[in-house]
Design a protein around this motif. Sequence first.
Motif, short mmCIF file in Angstrom:
data_model
loop_
_atom_site.label_atom_id
_atom_site.label_comp_id
_atom_site.label_asym_id
_atom_site.label_seq_id
_atom_site.Cartn_x
_atom_site.Cartn_y
_atom_site.Cartn_z
N VAL A 12 0.86 -1.18 0.00
CA VAL A 12 0.00 0.00 0.00
C VAL A 12 0.90 1.23 0.00
N CYS A 13 0.73 2.06 -0.99
CA CYS A 13 1.60 3.23 -1.15
C CYS A 13 1.01 4.49 -0.54
N CYS A 14 -0.30 4.56 -0.45
CA CYS A 14 -0.95 5.70 0.18
C CYS A 14 -2.28 5.23 0.76
N TRP A 15 -2.54 5.58 2.01
CA TRP A 15 -3.70 5.09 2.75
C TRP A 15 -4.78 6.16 2.82
N LEU A 16 -6.04 5.73 2.80
CA LEU A 16 -7.20 6.64 2.84
C LEU A 16 -7.12 7.67 1.72
N TRP A 17 -6.97 7.14 0.53
CA TRP A 17 -6.91 7.91 -0.73
C TRP A 17 -5.68 8.80 -0.77
N ASN A 18 -5.61 9.81 0.10
CA ASN A 18 -4.45 10.71 0.08
C ASN A 18 -4.04 11.16 1.48
N TYR A 19 -4.45 10.40 2.50
CA TYR A 19 -4.20 10.82 3.88
C TYR A 19 -2.72 10.75 4.24
N ARG A 20 -2.07 9.62 3.91
CA ARG A 20 -0.65 9.48 4.26
C ARG A 20 0.04 8.50 3.32
N ASP A 21 1.27 8.85 2.93
CA ASP A 21 2.09 7.99 2.07
C ASP A 21 2.86 6.97 2.89
N THR A 22 3.32 5.93 2.22
CA THR A 22 4.18 4.96 2.87
C THR A 22 5.63 5.42 2.87
N ARG A 23 6.34 4.99 3.89
CA ARG A 23 7.78 5.28 3.95
C ARG A 23 8.55 4.49 2.89
N ASP A 24 7.91 3.45 2.33
CA ASP A 24 8.59 2.56 1.39
C ASP A 24 8.53 3.01 -0.06
N ALA A 25 7.92 4.17 -0.32
CA ALA A 25 7.91 4.69 -1.69
C ALA A 25 8.02 6.21 -1.71
N SER A 26 8.49 6.78 -0.61
CA SER A 26 8.51 8.24 -0.48
C SER A 26 9.60 8.89 -1.32
N VAL A 27 9.34 10.13 -1.69
CA VAL A 27 10.32 10.95 -2.40
C VAL A 27 11.30 11.51 -1.38
N ASP A 28 12.60 11.34 -1.63
CA ASP A 28 13.61 11.86 -0.73
C ASP A 28 14.77 12.46 -1.51
N ALA A 29 15.85 12.76 -0.84
CA ALA A 29 16.99 13.44 -1.47
C ALA A 29 17.65 12.60 -2.55
N ASP A 30 17.45 11.28 -2.51
CA ASP A 30 18.07 10.39 -3.49
C ASP A 30 17.15 10.07 -4.68
N THR A 31 15.94 10.58 -4.65
CA THR A 31 14.99 10.28 -5.73
C THR A 31 15.44 10.91 -7.04
N LYS A 32 15.42 10.11 -8.09
CA LYS A 32 15.78 10.61 -9.42
C LYS A 32 14.56 10.83 -10.30
N GLU A 33 13.58 9.95 -10.18
CA GLU A 33 12.37 10.03 -10.99
C GLU A 33 11.17 9.88 -10.06
N ALA A 34 10.20 10.79 -10.19
CA ALA A 34 9.04 10.75 -9.31
C ALA A 34 7.75 10.70 -10.12
N LEU A 35 6.76 10.03 -9.53
CA LEU A 35 5.42 9.99 -10.11
C LEU A 35 4.53 10.84 -9.21
N PHE A 36 4.03 11.95 -9.75
CA PHE A 36 3.17 12.86 -9.01
C PHE A 36 1.72 12.53 -9.31
N LEU A 37 0.87 12.64 -8.28
CA LEU A 37 -0.54 12.30 -8.40
C LEU A 37 -1.41 13.48 -8.00
N VAL A 38 -2.48 13.69 -8.75
CA VAL A 38 -3.47 14.72 -8.45
C VAL A 38 -4.81 14.01 -8.27
N ASP A 39 -5.40 14.13 -7.10
CA ASP A 39 -6.61 13.36 -6.79
C ASP A 39 -7.89 14.15 -7.01
N CYS A 40 -8.89 13.43 -7.47
CA CYS A 40 -10.22 13.99 -7.63
C CYS A 40 -11.23 12.87 -7.42
N ALA A 41 -12.19 13.07 -6.52
CA ALA A 41 -13.21 12.06 -6.25
C ALA A 41 -14.59 12.51 -6.71
#
Length: 234
Positions: free
Chosen positions: A163-192
């Motif tokens: 699970v990468c993000c819980w309750l739609w957009n409440y909180r991200d997982t530490r196991d896929a987070s963007v940090d100082a070493d991230t080279k490529e990121a996938l950004f998400l924009v939510d709409c319900a």
Amino acid sequence: MKISIDPKILENFPDAKIGWLRAGVANAGGAAHVRALKAGLEARLNDIGILADTMMMHPDVRRWREVYSAMGVKPSKYRSSLEALLRRIFKGDLWEVSPVVDCYDCVSALSLLPMGAHDMEKLRGGLTLRYAHEGEKFYPLGAGDSVIECAERHVVYADCEKVCCWLWNYRDTRDASVDADTKEALFLVDCAFETEWRSVEEGLSALAAELSAIGCTVRKSGVVSAAAPEAETE
């Protein structure tokens, strides 16, 4: 990598959309640009009618509480990332994570659209917006060794392993987070639901512009919805 919305989500939220944007972030800088964005947030929100004591009257903010109620949680305790972000801004509690994270948070607030991001190297297989499996484990970012057990009514983003993000957009997982070493990121924009202020497409456009302004390289973007429930991000 594919990004998709599960049919069961669309049954209950037929207007759900995910705006997605893939970008190289290794050369991100722009600290001064992001500081200027953050400094002007409250005034710009006031200009569009979003005030500390009236923000919950705006449907793009308020209706996320209805979504959270539908997931079986108290929306006064578990707030959408958008509401949480707006509350921090009006309290003067301006965050400082990194230029990339701070940048998309600013765009999120000004667009009244929840936004998030994952490190693409940490994702496995496709990313799907779906209902959680009962008892499925979630490992939240910034919560030490805490583990959350998901319920079937919880909407989550999940890849093939976690699970990468819980309750739609409440909180991200530490196991896929963007940090100082991230080279490529996938950004998400939510709409319900159908939004009033900015569409997902407008949010994506604003996000692309601001990420480019801080040195990120936008590679590809799109929207998944009932009309096109999956997309290839590569």
